[in-house]
Write a protein that holds these residues in place. Sequence first.
Motif, PDB file in Angstrom:
ATOM      1  N   SER A   1      14.180   9.843  -5.017  1.00  0.00           N
ATOM      2  CA  SER A   1      13.664   9.657  -3.669  1.00  0.00           C
ATOM      3  C   SER A   1      12.586  10.681  -3.401  1.00  0.00           C
ATOM      4  CB  SER A   1      14.773   9.818  -2.629  1.00  0.00           C
ATOM      5  OG  SER A   1      15.752   8.818  -2.807  1.00  0.00           O
TER       6      SER A   1
ATOM      7  N   GLY B   1      13.217   0.909   1.775  1.00  0.00           N
ATOM      8  CA  GLY B   1      12.979   0.052   0.623  1.00  0.00           C
ATOM      9  C   GLY B   1      11.881  -0.963   0.822  1.00  0.00           C
ATOM     10  N   ARG B   2      11.401  -1.122   2.064  1.00  0.00           N
ATOM     11  CA  ARG B   2      10.344  -2.094   2.324  1.00  0.00           C
ATOM     12  C   ARG B   2       8.973  -1.489   2.003  1.00  0.00           C
ATOM     13  NH1 ARG B   2      10.896  -4.063   8.324  1.00  0.00           N
ATOM     14  NH2 ARG B   2      11.342  -1.853   8.662  1.00  0.00           N
ATOM     15  N   PRO B   3       7.998  -2.337   1.649  1.00  0.00           N
ATOM     16  CA  PRO B   3       6.659  -1.827   1.336  1.00  0.00           C
ATOM     17  C   PRO B   3       5.827  -1.639   2.606  1.00  0.00           C
ATOM     18  CG  PRO B   3       6.747  -4.176   0.899  1.00  0.00           C
ATOM     19  CD  PRO B   3       8.128  -3.780   1.345  1.00  0.00           C
TER      20      PRO B   3
ATOM     21  N   VAL C   1       6.052   2.283  -1.609  1.00  0.00           N
ATOM     22  CA  VAL C   1       6.642   1.232  -2.436  1.00  0.00           C
ATOM     23  C   VAL C   1       7.914   1.795  -3.056  1.00  0.00           C
ATOM     24  CG1 VAL C   1       6.343  -0.253  -4.455  1.00  0.00           C
ATOM     25  CG2 VAL C   1       4.403   0.180  -2.927  1.00  0.00           C
ATOM     26  N   ASN C   2       9.024   1.111  -2.865  1.00  0.00           N
ATOM     27  CA  ASN C   2      10.329   1.596  -3.337  1.00  0.00           C
ATOM     28  C   ASN C   2      10.598   3.012  -2.821  1.00  0.00           C
ATOM     29  OD1 ASN C   2      10.689  -0.805  -4.755  1.00  0.00           O
ATOM     30  ND2 ASN C   2       9.758   0.018  -6.609  1.00  0.00           N
ATOM     31  N   ASP C   3      10.185   3.250  -1.588  1.00  0.00           N
ATOM     32  CA  ASP C   3      10.362   4.539  -0.913  1.00  0.00           C
ATOM     33  C   ASP C   3       9.572   5.672  -1.560  1.00  0.00           C
ATOM     34  OD1 ASP C   3      12.057   3.281   0.853  1.00  0.00           O
ATOM     35  OD2 ASP C   3      13.895   3.931  -0.152  1.00  0.00           O
ATOM     36  N   GLN C   4       8.599   5.336  -2.385  1.00  0.00           N
ATOM     37  CA  GLN C   4       7.757   6.342  -3.030  1.00  0.00           C
ATOM     38  C   GLN C   4       6.344   6.296  -2.433  1.00  0.00           C
ATOM     39  OE1 GLN C   4       9.350   8.428  -5.200  1.00  0.00           O
ATOM     40  NE2 GLN C   4      11.112   7.154  -4.663  1.00  0.00           N
TER      41      GLN C   4
ATOM     42  N   ALA D   1       4.697  -1.134  -9.681  1.00  0.00           N
ATOM     43  CA  ALA D   1       5.236  -2.421  -9.238  1.00  0.00           C
ATOM     44  C   ALA D   1       5.687  -3.255 -10.434  1.00  0.00           C
ATOM     45  CB  ALA D   1       4.184  -3.181  -8.433  1.00  0.00           C
TER      46      ALA D   1
ATOM     47  N   PRO E   1       8.833  -0.407 -12.616  1.00  0.00           N
ATOM     48  CA  PRO E   1       9.481   0.551 -11.710  1.00  0.00           C
ATOM     49  C   PRO E   1      10.295   1.614 -12.425  1.00  0.00           C
ATOM     50  CG  PRO E   1      10.558  -1.606 -11.605  1.00  0.00           C
ATOM     51  CD  PRO E   1       9.288  -1.782 -12.388  1.00  0.00           C
ATOM     52  N   ASN E   2      10.744   1.328 -13.657  1.00  0.00           N
ATOM     53  CA  ASN E   2      11.546   2.308 -14.393  1.00  0.00           C
ATOM     54  C   ASN E   2      10.732   3.531 -14.783  1.00  0.00           C
ATOM     55  OD1 ASN E   2      13.808   0.694 -14.237  1.00  0.00           O
ATOM     56  ND2 ASN E   2      13.494  -0.252 -16.238  1.00  0.00           N
TER      57      ASN E   2
ATOM     58  N   ASP F   1      11.732   6.705 -13.310  1.00  0.00           N
ATOM     59  CA  ASP F   1      12.965   7.319 -13.800  1.00  0.00           C
ATOM     60  C   ASP F   1      12.783   7.981 -15.164  1.00  0.00           C
ATOM     61  OD1 ASP F   1      14.542   6.513 -11.594  1.00  0.00           O
ATOM     62  OD2 ASP F   1      14.667   4.491 -12.429  1.00  0.00           O
TER      63      ASP F   1
END
Length: 226
Positions: free
Chosen positions: A2, A10-12, A174-177, A192, A195-196, A199
């Motif tokens: 996060s 979580g929304r864009p 995007v994805n809270d980033q 997009a 997404p991995n 991580d």
Amino acid sequence: MSAPHSTGDGRPYFFFDFISPFSYLLLEQHEKWPDMPFEFVPVQLLKLFERWKQPHAATIPSKRVFVYRHALFRAEQLGIPFRMPPAHPFDPTKALRLAVLANGDSACVRDIFRFIWREGRDPSSPEGFRALCEYVGMPEAEARIEDQAVKAKLRENNDRAVAMGVFGVPTFLVNDQIFWGEDTLPMVLYVARSPNWLDAAEVKRISNLPMGRTGAEFGDAAELGA
């Protein structure tokens, strides 16, 4: 992973201010954006700067000139029509309230940007704002932007942006980033699709580096002969 300060859902999101030529340039590349239902959120860049204690580029003469040249260069490089408004920075408040009144409608936001950065017009003067309202087909907005609900919504947008860690515009969430800047689009597209990547071990490592010494501490050390 996060983002610091992020309270995203979580929304864009797409955070923008009409004072920013780079927000205009990024929106003009909308056809390249990821296929996501971005919520358009108008915010006051100067309020973000105040919150994070950042100087505005206009307060540094050499940076101001560079920013304008860079914006023009990027526009020419991208083939996007570009004309600076008569003076900059200008007060974007009325235009931002107009976007709030339009519920962040992307077509209206695009037209406001084009009035300023393609037509090269001033949205802050009474005459300029009246012309802008006509330009976007909302002549009634000249009076309605003074509604307390509209003003409150813009303040709420600013608070929401700060809570999510937004520090400048244009910014994608995007994805809270956070992805900040016109030139961040390739990174947004990559994340997009993959997404991995966020991580990956090295991404996690640099995202959690300990804070080193600050500029003020360097100054103190220099004074002490360190």
